[in-house]
Design a protein around this motif. Sequence first.
Motif, short mmCIF file in Angstrom:
data_model
loop_
_atom_site.label_atom_id
_atom_site.label_comp_id
_atom_site.label_asym_id
_atom_site.label_seq_id
_atom_site.Cartn_x
_atom_site.Cartn_y
_atom_site.Cartn_z
N VAL A 112 0.84 -1.20 0.00
CA VAL A 112 0.00 0.00 0.00
C VAL A 112 0.88 1.25 0.00
O VAL A 112 0.64 2.20 -0.77
CB VAL A 112 -0.97 0.00 1.20
CG1 VAL A 112 -1.68 1.34 1.34
CG2 VAL A 112 -1.99 -1.13 1.07
N ASN A 113 1.90 1.26 0.85
CA ASN A 113 2.82 2.41 0.92
C ASN A 113 3.49 2.66 -0.43
O ASN A 113 3.56 3.81 -0.90
CB ASN A 113 3.87 2.20 2.01
CG ASN A 113 3.30 2.21 3.40
OD1 ASN A 113 2.22 2.76 3.67
ND2 ASN A 113 4.02 1.60 4.33
N GLU A 115 8.86 8.98 0.88
CA GLU A 115 8.34 7.87 1.68
C GLU A 115 6.86 8.09 1.97
O GLU A 115 6.42 9.22 2.17
CB GLU A 115 9.10 7.78 3.00
CG GLU A 115 8.71 6.64 3.89
CD GLU A 115 9.49 6.63 5.20
OE1 GLU A 115 8.99 6.01 6.15
OE2 GLU A 115 10.56 7.25 5.28
N VAL A 116 6.10 7.01 1.99
CA VAL A 116 4.69 7.06 2.38
C VAL A 116 4.49 6.02 3.47
O VAL A 116 4.94 4.88 3.33
CB VAL A 116 3.75 6.77 1.19
CG1 VAL A 116 2.30 6.68 1.65
CG2 VAL A 116 3.89 7.84 0.12
N SER A 117 3.82 6.44 4.53
CA SER A 117 3.54 5.53 5.63
C SER A 117 2.05 5.63 5.95
O SER A 117 1.58 6.63 6.49
CB SER A 117 4.38 5.90 6.85
OG SER A 117 4.09 5.05 7.92
N ALA A 119 -2.29 8.89 6.24
CA ALA A 119 -1.04 8.62 5.52
C ALA A 119 -0.09 9.79 5.74
O ALA A 119 -0.47 10.95 5.54
CB ALA A 119 -1.30 8.43 4.04
N ARG A 120 1.11 9.46 6.17
CA ARG A 120 2.16 10.48 6.29
C ARG A 120 3.01 10.37 5.04
O ARG A 120 3.57 9.31 4.74
CB ARG A 120 3.01 10.24 7.52
CG ARG A 120 2.30 10.58 8.78
CD ARG A 120 3.23 10.49 9.94
NE ARG A 120 2.56 11.10 11.08
CZ ARG A 120 3.14 11.39 12.20
NH1 ARG A 120 4.42 11.11 12.37
NH2 ARG A 120 2.47 11.94 13.18
N ILE A 121 3.12 11.48 4.34
CA ILE A 121 3.86 11.50 3.09
C ILE A 121 5.07 12.40 3.28
O ILE A 121 4.93 13.60 3.51
CB ILE A 121 2.99 12.01 1.93
CG1 ILE A 121 1.83 11.03 1.73
CG2 ILE A 121 3.79 12.12 0.65
CD1 ILE A 121 0.52 11.68 1.73
N LYS A 122 6.24 11.81 3.19
CA LYS A 122 7.47 12.59 3.30
C LYS A 122 7.89 13.01 1.90
O LYS A 122 7.81 12.22 0.95
CB LYS A 122 8.58 11.77 3.96
CG LYS A 122 8.32 11.51 5.42
CD LYS A 122 9.50 10.81 6.06
CE LYS A 122 9.25 10.58 7.54
NZ LYS A 122 10.41 9.93 8.17
N PHE A 123 8.33 14.25 1.79
CA PHE A 123 8.74 14.78 0.49
C PHE A 123 10.02 15.56 0.64
O PHE A 123 10.38 16.03 1.72
CB PHE A 123 7.64 15.68 -0.11
CG PHE A 123 7.44 16.97 0.64
CD1 PHE A 123 8.11 18.12 0.27
CD2 PHE A 123 6.57 17.03 1.73
CE1 PHE A 123 7.93 19.31 0.96
CE2 PHE A 123 6.39 18.21 2.42
CZ PHE A 123 7.07 19.35 2.04
N SER A 124 10.74 15.69 -0.46
CA SER A 124 11.92 16.56 -0.51
C SER A 124 11.75 17.50 -1.69
O SER A 124 10.94 17.27 -2.58
CB SER A 124 13.20 15.74 -0.66
OG SER A 124 13.21 15.10 -1.90
#
Length: 133
Positions: free
Chosen positions: A7-8, A35-37, A45-50
């Motif tokens: 899913v992530n 990253e997606v958690s 959903a926690r979505i990490k971005f740069s």
Amino acid sequence: MGRMQKVNELMKRELGSMLQREMRDPRLQFVTITEVSVSPDLHHARIKFSVLGQSANVEDVTESLNHAAGYMRRFIAKNLRLRYTPELEFIYDPSIEYSVRIEQTLKDIDKLAAETKDECEITEDRGGQQGGE
């Protein structure tokens, strides 16, 4: 690979392709999903971005992503078959920027070491000529 990992990864892929194809906001041009958690109950959903590029203002990008969260959530609901479509929370991930800085620092050190080595060789050559006279 477990169900949550799948899913992530699916959400990461879908959001990444959406940012490239669907979003017209220039602030999101150099955003990368790192990253997606997704929570086990699929509600959050926690979505990490740069953000690549020094001109990017992280606060503006975060605001833009949060503003587009509803649209992105509908996109996910339409493209992924999940029991629930999670609420999206965007979190800045400085790891890529940090890695780039470390890489640049290492290149600078190598360059400085090469310059210092060249200067030492020149000094040794001059020293050898003076001693031989």
